[in-house]
Design an enzyme around this catalytic site. Structure first.
Site, mmCIF file in Angstrom:
data_model
loop_
_atom_site.group_PDB
_atom_site.id
_atom_site.type_symbol
_atom_site.label_atom_id
_atom_site.label_comp_id
_atom_site.label_asym_id
_atom_site.label_seq_id
_atom_site.Cartn_x
_atom_site.Cartn_y
_atom_site.Cartn_z
ATOM 1 N N THR A 1 0.820 -1.215 0.000
ATOM 2 C CA THR A 1 0.000 0.000 0.000
ATOM 3 C C THR A 1 0.852 1.262 0.000
ATOM 4 O O THR A 1 0.472 2.279 -0.574
ATOM 5 C CB THR A 1 -0.950 -0.019 1.222
ATOM 6 O OG1 THR A 1 -1.813 -1.146 1.070
ATOM 7 C CG2 THR A 1 -1.789 1.238 1.327
ATOM 8 N N ASP B 1 0.502 -6.669 4.973
ATOM 9 C CA ASP B 1 -0.156 -7.965 5.248
ATOM 10 C C ASP B 1 0.849 -9.059 5.630
ATOM 11 O O ASP B 1 0.586 -9.868 6.521
ATOM 12 C CB ASP B 1 -0.971 -8.435 4.033
ATOM 13 C CG ASP B 1 -2.192 -7.552 3.778
ATOM 14 O OD1 ASP B 1 -2.535 -6.731 4.655
ATOM 15 O OD2 ASP B 1 -2.808 -7.682 2.702
HETATM 16 N N1 LIG Z 1 -1.397 -1.887 4.016
HETATM 17 C C1 LIG Z 1 -0.939 -2.777 3.131
HETATM 18 O O1 LIG Z 1 0.176 -2.664 2.692
HETATM 19 C C2 LIG Z 1 -1.863 -3.898 2.773
HETATM 20 C C3 LIG Z 1 -1.698 -4.451 1.375
HETATM 21 N N2 LIG Z 1 -2.768 -5.368 1.096
HETATM 22 C C4 LIG Z 1 -0.370 -5.197 1.227
HETATM 23 O O2 LIG Z 1 0.027 -5.875 2.128
HETATM 24 O O3 LIG Z 1 0.228 -5.109 0.183
#
Ligand SMILES: NC(=O)C[C@H](N)C(=O)O
Length: 325
Positions: free
Chosen positions: A14, A91
């Site tokens: 993210t 994650d």
């Molecule tokens: N906040 C994040 O980075 C979550 C994202 N789904 C990832 O792990 O790439």
């Protein structure tokens, strides 16, 4: 004063994403807004910046973790690097951090960071976390502390940190022990030191380890199928202090007789699995059968620990060492 040289490795997540203007969904971006021209990290360190991957962290596997380890080894072999910062999706951030912690032989600070809000959202935390991570990587006190995770003004060890909230920016916590330090505007302060750290270098990953969460009324067929599928090791997130339903005991015995190691952790958020209970399926009997108990790792990290031990050239010794820590 001469600035420190920090190797900044982007892997995606993210922190490297943005909200799509029309659909509103969060997607990886080609123009990573964190690249140094954008964030002026140059005032704090001489940055060598590379993009290892641009992957959401659910796409990261132990293969990418091994590539990261080798990347860091080759950069630090070839030039003087004072610290490493890795941007990563949240994650599986704790898993990559722990993999590197167990497998990377170095004394320089290695710091992972990420973001809960993407780069163009109000209150985006990526840039701030990245700056904090660079400050920690530049700190003399961050040396010889193993791999660290820095988000939301806190410094955690790779071994203890876990993602505890699906969306809140204060998601990263160390349930058993709390953070080991903090960052404020002008200081990086460590108030605790991690325990002794042992390193288990591996060159490849050929073995497979399955992770099961134990639940009330669990039947043995899932464990049976993992043996049929040829898994080399099993991790059980057991109940409470380290117990399983009686239905699992015969298959556990069978698996251990085949010399497939079973590592047991508690599925509880806090606390350590122990051989306390003497009823059928209780921890005492499981330990006597040869199930390996860990000291407070969560399931996903125990899985990586077993994976690293099994892929080590002396896997018996590595297993003893990793799980006795
Ligand atoms: N906040 C994040 O980075 C979550 C994202 N789904 C990832 O792990 O790439």
């Amino acid at each position: 004063m001469k600035l420190k040289t920090i190797l900044l490795i982007h892997t995606g997540g993210t922190i490297s994403m943005e909200v799509h203007a029309e659909t509103g969904v969060v997607i990886p971006t080609e123009n990573n807004p964190l690249f140094i021209e954008g964030v002026k990290l140059k005032e704090h360190a001489d940055i060598i910046e590379i993009e290892a991957f641009n992957l959401p962290s659910p796409h990261i596997t132990p293969r990418e973790m091994l590539i990261l380890k080798e990347l860091i080894e080759s950069y630090t072999r070839e030039q003087k690097i004072d610290g490493v910062v890795i941007t990563h999706g949240t994650d599986t951030l704790e898993e990559t951090a722990y993999f590197l912690d167990l497998s990377l032989e170095t004394t320089i600070p290695i710091v992972l960071t990420g973001a809960m809000r993407s780069s163009n959202e109000i209150g985006s935390d990526g840039l701030y976390n990245l700056l904090s991570a660079v400050k920690v990587a530049c700190s003399e006190d961050a040396k010889e502390k193993g791999v660290l995770v820095v988000l939301n003004d806190e410094i955690h060890t790779a071994e203890n940190v876990t993602k505890t909230h699906a969306s809140n920016v204060s998601t990263f916590q160390s349930p058993q022990y709390g953070p080991i330090g903090f960052i404020s505007k002008s200081i990086v302060h460590f108030h605790h030191s991690p325990n002794h750290r042992a390193v288990f270098p591996i060159q490849s990953i050929t073995k497979r380890v399955a992770l099961f969460k134990v639940y009330a009324g669990m039947e043995p067929d899932l464990l049976e199928s993992s043996v049929k599928l040829g898994y080399d090791g099993i991790v059980l997130e057991a109940l409470g202090q380290g117990n399983v339903p009686p239905s699992l005991v015969p298959i556990i015995e069978e698996i251990l007789k085949k010399d497939i190691p079973i590592v047991l952790v508690s599925r509880c958020f806090n606390g350590i699995a122990q051989d306390v209970y003497g009823y059928v399926g209780g921890g005492k009997g499981l330990k006597e059968l040869g199930v390996i108990f860990t000291k407070g790792l969560n399931g996903q990290k125990a899985r990586l620990a077993l994976l690293i031990a099994l892929n080590h050239s002396d896997s018996r010794k590595a297993m003893e060492d990793i799980f006795s820590i």
